[in-house]
Design a protein around this motif. Structure first.
Motif, PDB file in Angstrom:
ATOM      1  N   THR A 132       0.669  -1.155   0.022  1.00  0.00           N
ATOM      2  CA  THR A 132      -0.057  -0.081   0.123  1.00  0.00           C
ATOM      3  C   THR A 132       0.626   1.399  -0.127  1.00  0.00           C
ATOM      4  N   VAL A 180       2.577   1.806  -3.479  1.00  0.00           N
ATOM      5  CA  VAL A 180       1.555   2.421  -4.243  1.00  0.00           C
ATOM      6  C   VAL A 180       1.160   3.968  -4.045  1.00  0.00           C
ATOM      7  N   ALA A 181       1.144   4.128  -2.816  1.00  0.00           N
ATOM      8  CA  ALA A 181       0.796   5.651  -2.377  1.00  0.00           C
ATOM      9  C   ALA A 181       2.101   6.421  -2.873  1.00  0.00           C
ATOM     10  N   TYR A 220      -5.817  -3.255  -4.495  1.00  0.00           N
ATOM     11  CA  TYR A 220      -5.751  -2.227  -5.410  1.00  0.00           C
ATOM     12  C   TYR A 220      -7.159  -1.385  -5.333  1.00  0.00           C
ATOM     13  N   CYS A 233      -5.618   0.704  -1.845  1.00  0.00           N
ATOM     14  CA  CYS A 233      -4.828   1.610  -2.508  1.00  0.00           C
ATOM     15  C   CYS A 233      -5.863   2.743  -2.943  1.00  0.00           C
TER      16      CYS A 233
END
Length: 132
Positions: free
Chosen positions: A85, A88-89, A115, A119
C-alpha cells in the motif's frame, strides 16, 4: 520492521529479480531492469528494511498525463504489513508531482481488494489484447 521508501531509489537488478520471483512465481534473468526503467519509466519506488530491498514498484508513463503502476512486488516476509500500500501511495505521489492526471493499474482478480480497498483505485472499463 522499519521500512523506508524512496522514489527513484538505487536498486540492484538481482534484488529486484529475487522480489519478482517471490511475487510472480518465476525468475526473470538478465533483465537489465535498471536500463529499462531509467529509459522508459517516470519513476519507481524502492522499499527497504535494514538496507534490504523488500518492495519495488515501477511507474511507467506516456510522457504526458497518464502513469501506470507495473509490477508491484513485496518480499514474502514483508507482506500483509502495509508495504504494498505504501509503495503504491509513493508511486501516486511521484506521478502527481510530475503533473500526471491519471494513475492506471491492471491486476489479476485476486488483487482487487488490494488495489480497490487498500490503495483507493476505482473500477473502469478497459480492454486488453493478448499479443502472444
Amino acid at each position: 520492521m522499519t521500512i523506508t521508501y524512496e522514489w527513484r531509489g538505487d536498486f540492484d537488478d538481482a534484488a529486484v529479480d529475487t522480489l519478482h520471483a517471490e511475487a510472480f512465481g518465476h525468475v526473470q534473468e538478465n533483465t537489465d531492469r535498471q536500463t529499462r526503467v531509467r529509459r522508459h519509466s517516470l519513476g519507481w519506488v524502492c522499499a527497504r528494511s535494514g538496507g534490504r530491498l523488500v518492495g519495488f514498484v515501477n511507474v511507467a508513463w506516456d510522457g504526458g498525463v497518464h502513469a501506470f503502476v507495473l509490477d508491484t512486488m513485496v518480499a514474502e516476509d514483508a507482506r500483509k504489513t502495509g508495504v504494498g500500500t505504501e509503495l503504491v501511495a509513493a508511486a501516486a505521489h511521484g506521478a502527481r508531482a510530475a503533473d500526471c492526471e491519471w494513475l492506471h493499474v491492471d491486476f489479476e482478480e485476486h488483487l482487487r481488494p488490494f488495489y480497490f480497498d487498500a490503495c483507493g483505485f476505482g473500477p473502469t472499463e478497459a480492454g486488453l489484447l493478448a499479443l502472444r
